[in-house]
Design a protein around this motif. Structure first.
Motif, PDB file in Angstrom:
ATOM      1  N   LEU A 176       0.818  -1.215   0.000  1.00 17.31           N
ATOM      2  CA  LEU A 176       0.000   0.000   0.000  1.00 17.31           C
ATOM      3  C   LEU A 176       0.855   1.270   0.000  1.00 17.31           C
ATOM      4  N   LYS A 177       1.991   1.219  -0.669  1.00 16.15           N
ATOM      5  CA  LYS A 177       2.897   2.369  -0.669  1.00 16.15           C
ATOM      6  C   LYS A 177       2.256   3.620  -1.277  1.00 16.15           C
ATOM      7  N   ASP A 178       1.262   3.438  -2.095  1.00 16.79           N
ATOM      8  CA  ASP A 178       0.597   4.596  -2.693  1.00 16.79           C
ATOM      9  C   ASP A 178      -0.330   5.304  -1.716  1.00 16.79           C
ATOM     10  N   ARG A 179      -0.475   4.747  -0.508  1.00 11.06           N
ATOM     11  CA  ARG A 179      -1.394   5.308   0.483  1.00 11.06           C
ATOM     12  C   ARG A 179      -0.686   6.094   1.588  1.00 11.06           C
ATOM     13  N   TRP A 180       0.641   6.053   1.602  1.00 11.02           N
ATOM     14  CA  TRP A 180       1.350   6.738   2.691  1.00 11.02           C
ATOM     15  C   TRP A 180       2.666   7.311   2.198  1.00 11.02           C
ATOM     16  N   SER A 181       3.230   8.207   3.020  1.00 14.64           N
ATOM     17  CA  SER A 181       4.477   8.869   2.653  1.00 14.64           C
ATOM     18  C   SER A 181       5.321   9.081   3.911  1.00 14.64           C
ATOM     19  N   GLY A 182       6.569   8.655   3.834  1.00 16.17           N
ATOM     20  CA  GLY A 182       7.456   8.781   4.982  1.00 16.17           C
ATOM     21  C   GLY A 182       8.426   7.614   5.010  1.00 16.17           C
ATOM     22  N   THR A 183       8.945   7.304   6.178  1.00 12.53           N
ATOM     23  CA  THR A 183       9.880   6.196   6.356  1.00 12.53           C
ATOM     24  C   THR A 183       9.342   5.245   7.413  1.00 12.53           C
ATOM     25  N   LEU A 184       9.319   3.984   7.065  1.00  9.28           N
ATOM     26  CA  LEU A 184       8.849   2.937   7.971  1.00  9.28           C
ATOM     27  C   LEU A 184      10.057   2.137   8.459  1.00  9.28           C
ATOM     28  N   LYS A 185      10.125   1.922   9.757  1.00 10.96           N
ATOM     29  CA  LYS A 185      11.229   1.162  10.343  1.00 10.96           C
ATOM     30  C   LYS A 185      10.629   0.104  11.283  1.00 10.96           C
ATOM     31  N   ILE A 186      10.789  -1.162  10.905  1.00 14.58           N
ATOM     32  CA  ILE A 186      10.215  -2.264  11.687  1.00 14.58           C
ATOM     33  C   ILE A 186      11.352  -3.056  12.326  1.00 14.58           C
ATOM     34  N   ILE A 187      11.306  -3.160  13.650  1.00 13.21           N
ATOM     35  CA  ILE A 187      12.350  -3.840  14.408  1.00 13.21           C
ATOM     36  C   ILE A 187      11.830  -5.187  14.889  1.00 13.21           C
ATOM     37  N   PHE A 188      12.504  -6.251  14.492  1.00 10.60           N
ATOM     38  CA  PHE A 188      12.213  -7.585  14.996  1.00 10.60           C
ATOM     39  C   PHE A 188      13.279  -7.882  16.053  1.00 10.60           C
ATOM     40  N   GLN A 189      12.871  -7.758  17.312  1.00 10.45           N
ATOM     41  CA  GLN A 189      13.828  -7.717  18.424  1.00 10.45           C
ATOM     42  C   GLN A 189      14.093  -9.098  19.025  1.00 10.45           C
ATOM     43  N   PRO A 190      15.366  -9.447  19.178  1.00  4.72           N
ATOM     44  CA  PRO A 190      15.709 -10.673  19.902  1.00  4.72           C
ATOM     45  C   PRO A 190      15.680 -10.455  21.407  1.00  4.72           C
ATOM     46  N   ALA A 191      15.599 -11.550  22.148  1.00  2.00           N
ATOM     47  CA  ALA A 191      15.870 -11.567  23.596  1.00  2.00           C
ATOM     48  C   ALA A 191      15.065 -10.542  24.390  1.00  2.00           C
ATOM     49  N   GLU A 192      13.754 -10.518  24.165  1.00  2.00           N
ATOM     50  CA  GLU A 192      12.917  -9.685  25.036  1.00  2.00           C
ATOM     51  C   GLU A 192      12.766 -10.338  26.397  1.00  2.00           C
ATOM     52  N   GLU A 193      12.608 -11.669  26.408  1.00  2.00           N
ATOM     53  CA  GLU A 193      12.481 -12.367  27.684  1.00  2.00           C
ATOM     54  C   GLU A 193      13.777 -12.188  28.481  1.00  2.00           C
ATOM     55  N   GLY A 194      13.604 -11.791  29.737  1.00  2.00           N
ATOM     56  CA  GLY A 194      14.776 -11.444  30.530  1.00  2.00           C
ATOM     57  C   GLY A 194      15.242 -10.028  30.279  1.00  2.00           C
ATOM     58  N   VAL A 195      14.478  -9.275  29.461  1.00  2.00           N
ATOM     59  CA  VAL A 195      14.755  -7.874  29.101  1.00  2.00           C
ATOM     60  C   VAL A 195      16.235  -7.668  28.776  1.00  2.00           C
ATOM     61  N   ARG A 196      16.670  -8.337  27.679  1.00  2.00           N
ATOM     62  CA  ARG A 196      18.090  -8.368  27.344  1.00  2.00           C
ATOM     63  C   ARG A 196      18.435  -7.732  26.005  1.00  2.00           C
ATOM     64  N   GLY A 197      17.429  -7.513  25.130  1.00  2.00           N
ATOM     65  CA  GLY A 197      17.753  -7.157  23.761  1.00  2.00           C
ATOM     66  C   GLY A 197      17.547  -5.713  23.349  1.00  2.00           C
ATOM     67  N   ALA A 198      16.508  -5.054  23.883  1.00  2.00           N
ATOM     68  CA  ALA A 198      16.128  -3.735  23.369  1.00  2.00           C
ATOM     69  C   ALA A 198      17.193  -2.672  23.605  1.00  2.00           C
ATOM     70  N   LYS A 199      17.841  -2.723  24.760  1.00  2.00           N
ATOM     71  CA  LYS A 199      18.815  -1.678  25.076  1.00  2.00           C
ATOM     72  C   LYS A 199      19.941  -1.635  24.053  1.00  2.00           C
ATOM     73  N   SER A 200      20.357  -2.811  23.568  1.00  2.00           N
ATOM     74  CA  SER A 200      21.447  -2.855  22.590  1.00  2.00           C
ATOM     75  C   SER A 200      21.011  -2.312  21.234  1.00  2.00           C
ATOM     76  N   ILE A 201      19.723  -2.410  20.923  1.00  2.00           N
ATOM     77  CA  ILE A 201      19.192  -1.845  19.677  1.00  2.00           C
ATOM     78  C   ILE A 201      19.121  -0.324  19.781  1.00  2.00           C
ATOM     79  N   VAL A 202      18.658   0.149  20.923  1.00  2.00           N
ATOM     80  CA  VAL A 202      18.606   1.598  21.154  1.00  2.00           C
ATOM     81  C   VAL A 202      20.017   2.184  21.136  1.00  2.00           C
ATOM     82  N   ALA A 203      20.962   1.477  21.743  1.00  2.00           N
ATOM     83  CA  ALA A 203      22.349   1.958  21.777  1.00  2.00           C
ATOM     84  C   ALA A 203      22.953   2.063  20.387  1.00  2.00           C
ATOM     85  N   HIS A 204      22.429   1.271  19.454  1.00  2.00           N
ATOM     86  CA  HIS A 204      22.897   1.321  18.060  1.00  2.00           C
ATOM     87  C   HIS A 204      22.297   2.501  17.298  1.00  2.00           C
TER      88      HIS A 204
END
Length: 442
Positions: A176-204
């Protein structure tokens, strides 16, 4: 009611497309459910995600470009990693993708640039839990043939549904690219259990340019509704491994020559639970696992403790962690032991932006979905999406944590947890429309 950019034509396009893709969503979810992988071991899962995203025209980031290496927490052992990697190969994962994500660099970031406009981020977590899935004859995954084939590993928190919703949303927004305008960023995050993964993605730096951030989690349905547009109140937390090192000796012949870790463990546990609670909000401490290396007639010289603290706010959690570390240090001194404390995971508190929640409510109405009222609920436990939400909000953006409501035979982190598959199309519908609403065609 908040006005949205979702016209009847756009709503019809989304609903019709999702209805057509629903059998594929169900098939995908059942495949992910059947092949769960633990945090930083999601090799097969990541390889499948990367292949789909590439096929759909996304720019993909993978390997060390997803998680900042030094900020990853609670990495599995070398033997565990090698086993998980080989298993992914044996189960048909593309070797070329696996080579690019080896050494515990799982997860993916997908980017679709579609003209001028805001940057919208989405987070979908991808890991399972170390739980042996129910083998009961009336349990749906067992009845329908998609029960986990991995011993002591299952999707007991709905991340199989999260992955599927993320992929379905990626496919539909590309179509549906003809319906929107901008930049889409989808993060498939590892290691949510134990809260281990998101901080390293944010740090990047992956969410530094995000204007609006969405994430979701399936949640047990407490009342009628398809979604709850926002959540907060998740406890800040720190996960710690504690190791005591003493000296072994004969327990009868020369006990004075030993330095015994066993009474130290008992002392530490009692005093951890005795930490004074904080007057400004709830706090938690838990010791979940203890391993002592000794024997009936041997003074034990090594002990391993797995524990956590939590707090209603980041400040309360810091108080609990500081006190816990003091208990460990004092215990080691009391029994003349060496010790180490290893941070295995952490997260901060979170809260959703109310004006963005109102937009999600209105978008749900445009699609014919039912948004629960009140539209905010407690995010029980802890959630490391908080790091992404916090970074976006501190940069002046908006963020929310949507709950997809479902019935289940048991609660999350239980061997009989299983989502209703109707959450799959509902999730794709709300995420697709919420993105288009804040990125209307210019």
């Amino acid at each position: 009611m908040t006005e949205t950019n979702i016209t009847p034509d756009i709503a019809a396009d989304i609903n019709d497309a999702v209805a057509e893709m629903t059998p594929t969503l169900v098939e995908l979810r059942r495949d992910f459910h059947k092949h769960p992988e633990l945090g930083f071991q999601e090799y097969r899962t990541t390889a499948i995600i990367l292949q789909y995203l590439t096929d759909w025209g996304y720019e993909v980031l993978y390997g060390p470009d997803v998680c900042l290496a030094e900020e990853r927490m609670g990495l599995p052992s070398k033997d565990e990693d090698e086993f998980a990697f080989q298993r992914a190969l044996d189960e048909g994962a593309d070797p070329e993708w696996l080579e690019k994500i080896q050494n515990q660099f799982t997860g993916a970031v997908a980017i679709l640039r579609n003209g001028d406009g805001p940057t919208v981020g989405m987070r979908f977590d991808i890991d399972g839990l170390p739980i042996h899935e129910s083998e009961d004859d009336d349990f749906e995954p067992n009845v329908k043939g998609f029960r986990s084939i991995h011993d002591n590993t299952m999707h007991a928190c709905g991340h199989d549904a999260h992955i599927t919703i993320g992929l379905g949303t990626a496919k539909l927004l590309a179509d549906l690219k003809d319906r929107w305008s901008g930049t889409l960023k989808i993060i498939f995050q590892p290691a949510e259990e134990g809260v281990r993964g998101a901080k390293s993605i944010v740090a990047h730096g992956h969410v530094d340019d995000v204007d609006v951030m969405f994430a979701q989690h399936v949640d047990e349905k407490a009342q009628d509704g398809d979604i709850c547009s926002g959540a907060g109140g998740a406890l800040a937390t720190t996960k710690l491994d504690v190791n005591f090192f003493g000296r072994s000796a004969h327990a009868s012949g020369a006990p004075e020559e030993g330095r015994n870790v066993a009474p130290a463990v008992a002392t530490a546990i009692l005093n951890l639970y005795a930490i004074s609670r904080h007057s400004h909000g709830p706090s938690r401490v838990n010791v979940g696992k203890v391993v002592i290396d000794g024997g009936r007639n041997i003074i034990a010289d090594k002990a391993h403790i797995e524990m956590e603290v939590r707090g209603d706010t980041t400040e309360i959690n810091t108080y609990m962690e500081t006190r816990a570390r003091s208990v460990i240090e004092a215990t080691a001194q009391m029994y003349d032991l060496e010790y180490e404390i290893v941070r295995m995971g952490e997260s901060i508190s979170l809260d959703s932006d109310r004006d963005l929640m109102a937009r999600v409510d209105a978008v749900a109405a445009d699609l014919g979905l039912t948004a629960r009222q009140p539209n905010w609920m407690i995010a029980s436990g802890s959630e490391d999406y908080a790091f992404m939400m916090d970074r976006v909000q501190k940069n002046g953006g908006k963020a929310t944590f949507i709950r997809m409501l479902t019935d289940s035979p048991a609660g999350a982190h239980n061997h009989k947890f299983c989502v209703e598959e109707r959450v799959l199309p509902a999730g794709v519908r709300i995420f697709t429309a919420a993105a288009i609403d804040v990125m209307p065609k210019r």
